[in-house]
Design an enzyme around this catalytic site. Sequence first.
Site, PDB file in Angstrom:
ATOM      1  N   SER A 201       0.857  -1.182   0.000  1.00  0.00           N
ATOM      2  CA  SER A 201       0.000   0.000   0.000  1.00  0.00           C
ATOM      3  C   SER A 201       0.896   1.236   0.000  1.00  0.00           C
ATOM      4  CB  SER A 201      -0.867  -0.016   1.263  1.00  0.00           C
ATOM      5  OG  SER A 201      -1.645   1.143   1.316  1.00  0.00           O
ATOM      6  N   CYS A 327      -7.018   1.439  12.400  1.00  0.00           N
ATOM      7  CA  CYS A 327      -8.386   1.154  11.957  1.00  0.00           C
ATOM      8  C   CYS A 327      -9.290   0.773  13.119  1.00  0.00           C
ATOM      9  CB  CYS A 327      -8.361   0.046  10.928  1.00  0.00           C
ATOM     10  SG  CYS A 327      -7.198   0.375   9.628  1.00  0.00           S
TER      11      CYS A 327
HETATM   12  C1  LIG Z   1      -0.517  -4.906   7.755  1.00  0.00           C
HETATM   13  C2  LIG Z   1      -1.542  -4.093   7.030  1.00  0.00           C
HETATM   14  N1  LIG Z   1      -2.277  -4.670   6.082  1.00  0.00           N
HETATM   15  C3  LIG Z   1      -3.207  -3.997   5.396  1.00  0.00           C
HETATM   16  C4  LIG Z   1      -3.464  -2.673   5.657  1.00  0.00           C
HETATM   17  C5  LIG Z   1      -4.512  -1.953   4.882  1.00  0.00           C
HETATM   18  O1  LIG Z   1      -3.929  -1.105   3.918  1.00  0.00           O
HETATM   19  P1  LIG Z   1      -4.810   0.063   3.281  1.00  0.00           P
HETATM   20  O2  LIG Z   1      -4.981   1.101   4.331  1.00  0.00           O
HETATM   21  O3  LIG Z   1      -4.013   0.550   2.112  1.00  0.00           O
HETATM   22  O4  LIG Z   1      -6.076  -0.564   2.858  1.00  0.00           O
HETATM   23  C6  LIG Z   1      -2.731  -2.019   6.664  1.00  0.00           C
HETATM   24  C7  LIG Z   1      -3.017  -0.611   7.024  1.00  0.00           C
HETATM   25  O5  LIG Z   1      -2.808  -0.181   8.133  1.00  0.00           O
HETATM   26  C8  LIG Z   1      -1.736  -2.749   7.359  1.00  0.00           C
HETATM   27  O6  LIG Z   1      -1.015  -2.191   8.334  1.00  0.00           O
END
Ligand SMILES: Cc1ncc(COP(=O)(O)O)c(C=O)c1O
Length: 396
Positions: A201, A327
Amino acid sequence: MSQPKVYYFDNNATTRVAPEVVDAMIPFLREHWGNPSSVYSFGKQVARQVETAREKVAALVNAEPREIVFTSCGTESNNSALHSALVTHSQKRHVITTAVEHSANLKFCGHLQKMGFDITLLPVESDGGLDIHLLEKSIRPDTAIVSVMWANNETGVLFPIEEIAAICRSKGVLFHTDAVQTPGKLKIDVKELGVDFLSLSAHKLYAPKGIGLLYVKRRTKYQPYVMGGGQERGRRGGTENVAHIVGFGRAAELALVNLPAENVHIRALRDKLEHWILKNISGATRNGPKEPRLPNTANIAFDGIEAEGILMLLDQLGICVSSGSACTSGSLDPSHVLLAMGCSPARARGSVRFSLGIYNTEADVDYLLEHLPPIIAKLRASAPRNEAVARKAAVA
Ligand SMILES: Cc1ncc(COP(=O)(O)O)c(C=O)c1O
């Protein structure tokens, strides 16, 4: 509107967009706004820049450009990998993942379970590590895919992805890794790792939010998750987010050049911060092992207090840190990652994540270390049920 100085220690949540990345993007918002799928040259020149960016992000992970599918975010990349494995192996109904994945994986697995798929959530040990033998034993003839994150976003704990990929390969099972927390912090080489799918990302790499990628190893069967136009060679519908793709490419280019030096700098700051807190604040302990760990992350439990209070008081001083993943912050639930490591709910609620980035300076760390001890002492003193801890909370 002028922004007061921010002391930012939450780089695992998101990163500042690098000025070089902004500069690379702006022409694609102002002048080169054509649709890359168009037949005329005003669009085609944009398509060429999308392909240049694809080459740059491919170089970051040592992939072929054609193995890169641009997505809207890490979440979409994770969902797409699992979705594709299940659709292309429709006779297989089993998915293996871990209890400490990001919600981008866990929520999708919960959804799959409701749809009738069988999900194995592997537990972790008290240091956050995985039992690889248990993982191997959990693979069944009907396992479609194993999905294990490379670096944990809360603790920075690293899983042995290369070893897990080799096990999956030997059993003929697809392997996906959520590597969202690794770029700019670890060297990524998909060939050495031997993974089938890998998610990234851009907003964790000093590029904007809303753009991600999924590496799909050549000759791996792939079914798109987002369907529409034939963009991304039919693997992801939707008009390309050109400016963001270009920004992602520029960030990848910068990361490749700067990674070794930046990591030395970030690790030194993280170590200074962590050592100082563990040495000088009583009742402070690290969650997770010293190594193997991301060089930028420290997750520390403070006895007898709630992290929420620490976050709020630090915020008044312009200091950004987090408890649990971004999140889920805003909810008072203790971190599922720390609970899975066997921490008590009280310890998990008293834990703070400090995650550093390339823009942090020694002066930032000193500012944090100057203000953290009185905050901890104040919170302990005002927590009546923890008077004993408060009395011991003398800070050097
Ligand atoms: C380990 C991990 N996977 C997936 C994500 C999700 O990424 P995105 O915010 O681009 O959807 C995050 C975001 O904090 C993350 O830390």
